[in-house]
Structures are given as structure tokens and as C-alpha cells.
Scaffold this motif. Structure first.
Motif, PDB file in Angstrom:
ATOM      1  N   ARG A  12       0.828  -1.211   0.000  1.00 57.95           N
ATOM      2  CA  ARG A  12       0.000   0.000   0.000  1.00 57.95           C
ATOM      3  C   ARG A  12       0.859   1.257   0.000  1.00 57.95           C
ATOM      4  O   ARG A  12       0.584   2.197  -0.741  1.00 57.95           O
ATOM      5  CB  ARG A  12      -0.958  -0.021   1.200  1.00 57.95           C
ATOM      6  CG  ARG A  12      -2.001  -1.133   1.046  1.00 57.95           C
ATOM      7  CD  ARG A  12      -2.681  -1.512   2.330  1.00 57.95           C
ATOM      8  NE  ARG A  12      -1.823  -2.116   3.329  1.00 57.95           N
ATOM      9  CZ  ARG A  12      -1.412  -3.375   3.326  1.00 57.95           C
ATOM     10  NH1 ARG A  12      -1.740  -4.178   2.346  1.00 57.95           N
ATOM     11  NH2 ARG A  12      -0.656  -3.853   4.281  1.00 57.95           N
ATOM     12  N   LEU A  16       0.994   4.055  -3.015  1.00 55.34           N
ATOM     13  CA  LEU A  16       0.712   5.471  -2.769  1.00 55.34           C
ATOM     14  C   LEU A  16       1.838   6.354  -3.300  1.00 55.34           C
ATOM     15  O   LEU A  16       1.585   7.378  -3.940  1.00 55.34           O
ATOM     16  CB  LEU A  16       0.488   5.731  -1.278  1.00 55.34           C
ATOM     17  CG  LEU A  16      -0.821   5.204  -0.701  1.00 55.34           C
ATOM     18  CD1 LEU A  16      -0.852   5.389   0.813  1.00 55.34           C
ATOM     19  CD2 LEU A  16      -2.020   5.874  -1.347  1.00 55.34           C
ATOM     20  N   GLN A  19       1.723   6.427  -6.962  1.00 52.48           N
ATOM     21  CA  GLN A  19       0.571   7.224  -7.393  1.00 52.48           C
ATOM     22  C   GLN A  19       0.948   8.689  -7.598  1.00 52.48           C
ATOM     23  O   GLN A  19       0.406   9.346  -8.475  1.00 52.48           O
ATOM     24  CB  GLN A  19      -0.533   7.101  -6.334  1.00 52.48           C
ATOM     25  CG  GLN A  19      -1.781   7.891  -6.596  1.00 52.48           C
ATOM     26  CD  GLN A  19      -2.795   7.691  -5.480  1.00 52.48           C
ATOM     27  OE1 GLN A  19      -2.991   6.586  -4.994  1.00 52.48           O
ATOM     28  NE2 GLN A  19      -3.437   8.766  -5.075  1.00 52.48           N
ATOM     29  N   GLN A 152      -8.992   0.560   2.137  1.00 59.20           N
ATOM     30  CA  GLN A 152      -8.852   0.677   0.697  1.00 59.20           C
ATOM     31  C   GLN A 152      -9.342  -0.566  -0.045  1.00 59.20           C
ATOM     32  O   GLN A 152      -9.353  -0.577  -1.263  1.00 59.20           O
ATOM     33  CB  GLN A 152      -7.388   0.954   0.324  1.00 59.20           C
ATOM     34  CG  GLN A 152      -6.463  -0.234   0.477  1.00 59.20           C
ATOM     35  CD  GLN A 152      -6.079  -0.563   1.915  1.00 59.20           C
ATOM     36  OE1 GLN A 152      -6.439   0.132   2.854  1.00 59.20           O
ATOM     37  NE2 GLN A 152      -5.358  -1.653   2.086  1.00 59.20           N
ATOM     38  N   ALA A 156     -13.821  -1.381   3.133  1.00 56.36           N
ATOM     39  CA  ALA A 156     -14.462  -0.072   2.961  1.00 56.36           C
ATOM     40  C   ALA A 156     -15.918  -0.110   3.424  1.00 56.36           C
ATOM     41  O   ALA A 156     -16.446   0.907   3.901  1.00 56.36           O
ATOM     42  CB  ALA A 156     -14.380   0.364   1.498  1.00 56.36           C
ATOM     43  N   TYR A 166      -7.451  10.367   4.578  1.00 52.80           N
ATOM     44  CA  TYR A 166      -7.763   9.006   4.130  1.00 52.80           C
ATOM     45  C   TYR A 166      -6.489   8.208   3.876  1.00 52.80           C
ATOM     46  O   TYR A 166      -6.376   7.042   4.259  1.00 52.80           O
ATOM     47  CB  TYR A 166      -8.616   9.065   2.855  1.00 52.80           C
ATOM     48  CG  TYR A 166      -8.704   7.759   2.120  1.00 52.80           C
ATOM     49  CD1 TYR A 166      -9.607   6.772   2.519  1.00 52.80           C
ATOM     50  CD2 TYR A 166      -7.882   7.486   1.034  1.00 52.80           C
ATOM     51  CE1 TYR A 166      -9.687   5.555   1.857  1.00 52.80           C
ATOM     52  CE2 TYR A 166      -7.953   6.277   0.358  1.00 52.80           C
ATOM     53  CZ  TYR A 166      -8.859   5.313   0.777  1.00 52.80           C
ATOM     54  OH  TYR A 166      -8.920   4.113   0.125  1.00 52.80           O
ATOM     55  N   PHE A 167      -5.514   8.830   3.215  1.00 50.02           N
ATOM     56  CA  PHE A 167      -4.296   8.111   2.841  1.00 50.02           C
ATOM     57  C   PHE A 167      -3.491   7.667   4.060  1.00 50.02           C
ATOM     58  O   PHE A 167      -2.799   6.663   4.020  1.00 50.02           O
ATOM     59  CB  PHE A 167      -3.438   8.953   1.891  1.00 50.02           C
ATOM     60  CG  PHE A 167      -4.134   9.218   0.597  1.00 50.02           C
ATOM     61  CD1 PHE A 167      -4.327   8.209  -0.335  1.00 50.02           C
ATOM     62  CD2 PHE A 167      -4.630  10.484   0.307  1.00 50.02           C
ATOM     63  CE1 PHE A 167      -4.987   8.442  -1.525  1.00 50.02           C
ATOM     64  CE2 PHE A 167      -5.289  10.714  -0.886  1.00 50.02           C
ATOM     65  CZ  PHE A 167      -5.473   9.701  -1.809  1.00 50.02           C
ATOM     66  N   VAL A 170      -4.779   4.408   4.975  1.00 51.56           N
ATOM     67  CA  VAL A 170      -4.259   3.390   4.057  1.00 51.56           C
ATOM     68  C   VAL A 170      -2.834   3.004   4.449  1.00 51.56           C
ATOM     69  O   VAL A 170      -2.436   1.855   4.297  1.00 51.56           O
ATOM     70  CB  VAL A 170      -4.321   3.884   2.587  1.00 51.56           C
ATOM     71  CG1 VAL A 170      -3.695   2.864   1.641  1.00 51.56           C
ATOM     72  CG2 VAL A 170      -5.761   4.170   2.178  1.00 51.56           C
TER      73      VAL A 170
END
Length: 190
Positions: A12, A16, A19, A152, A156, A166-167, A170
Motif C-alpha cells: 500500500r 501510494l 501514485q 482501501q 471499505a 484518508y491516505f 491506508v
């Protein structure tokens, strides 16, 4: 482009950072995590993130190394990864219909020093039925997740609302991390 090392095997965290278009290497830490007694959850995650980052940085002292750790805290109790399905179910029952806090700590080690920071996000769960808990536990998703859920993924459906980043839930407070890396001359590949 200046790069860094991610001292985490978390898929994860890797996703990220990809991303937001970073180039980095992954080198996991084998340090035995030790936590001093009496620390707050925010202190715990920063201490654990720093242990991981320092372990990898000790082998690559000319590099910039980023480590991170996430814990779930409910009613002053830190809920780590579940030991087994029964433990996962017990954690989910505890979190059902209530609000808990997710803390993610980040540590950055470089030749110019060491820094830590953390992000706290409050997560409210819907009241969960036994069938929902059992279905989720049987999915296998809780196995390697702090607090026995992944926001994630399939987990959920457990979440009614969040207040915060939010991240971070995660596994990495992405916006804050980008800003901290930028201070060290590390920018996304755009």
C-alpha cells in the motif's frame, strides 16, 4: 531526479508513492520492533517508523530513507495486526458502531539528520452484524492489517465516515510526506 529508499515492504505504501510519481527503491527493515512502555499512539508510530528507517539507513548512510508505521487505537488501547481469525473478529466487534483513531508515523533519515511526524485520522464504523464480521474475517483481508481492516479494500464497507487524511489510514499521509520530501530536494517525476 533525486531518489530515496522506502524502508517498508507494504504494498500500500509503495502504491501510494507510485501514485504521486516518485522514483524510489524498496529495502525492507528486519529490525525487531521495540516500543517503550507508557508512550502515546502518536509516539509509538513515530518510534516504530524511526526504527525501520534507521535500520535501513545504517546500511545506506548516504541516502535518504523513509520509514512508516500505522496503528489503530481504540479507548487508549493500540490494536495491532490480528494473531488469528478469532483475534480479528474480536477487534472488529470492539470497533463496531464506534469511532477509533488511526495513527501513521513517518520517519526520514538522511545525512542531514532525522525527522519524524505523524498523522491522526478518526474513523467511525457502522454497527456490524456477526454475519458481516464473519464474512470479512473469512475474506482474509484483516490478516496483515492494524485493527484488522483495510479501508482501501473490501473493508471499505465497514466505514461510516472518516475525519482526517484518508491516505494516512491506508498507510501513509501522502500530502504531508510529499511536502517533507520536497524539503529534502526530492520531487515527483512529472
Amino acid at each position: 531526479m533525486k531518489s530515496f529508499i522506502l524502508a517498508s515492504g507494504s504494498p500500500r505504501r509503495k502504491e501510494l508513492l507510485q501514485q504521486v510519481h516518485y522514483s524510489f527503491e524498496v529495502k525492507t527493515s528486519d529490525v525487531e520492533e521495540k516500543v517503550e512502555k507508557g508512550l502515546t499512539p502518536s509516539e509509538v508510530v513515530q518510534q516504530l517508523a524511526l526504527q525501520k528507517a534507521e535500520d535501513v539507513w545504517s546500511k545506506h548512510p548516504t541516502e535518504i530513507v523513509l520509514g512508516a508505521d500505522t496503528v489503530v487505537a481504540y479507548d487508549n488501547e493500540i490494536l495491532g495486526k490480528p494473531m488469528d481469525e478469532q483475534d480479528a473478529g474480536a477487534m472488529l466487534r470492539k470497533l463496531s458502531g464506534s469511532t477509533h483513531s488511526v495513527y501513521t508515523g513517518v520517519a526520514i533519515c538522511s545525512p542531514n539528520g532525522k525527522d519524524t511526524f505523524y498523522e491522526k485520522t478518526d474513523v467511525e464504523f457502522y454497527p456490524l452484524t456477526e454475519d458481516e464480521i464473519n464474512m470479512y474475517v473469512k475474506s482474509g483481508e484483516p490478516n496483515d492489517k492494524a485493527g484488522s481492516y483495510g479501508i482501501q479494500g473490501f473493508g471499505a464497507f465497514l466505514v461510516k465516515r472518516i475525519i482526517g487524511d484518508y491516505f494516512s489510514v491506508v498507510g501513509l499521509p501522502l500530502a504531508k510526506t510529499v511536502r517533507e520530501l520536497r524539503k529534502r530536494g526530492i520531487h515527483p517525476d512529472t
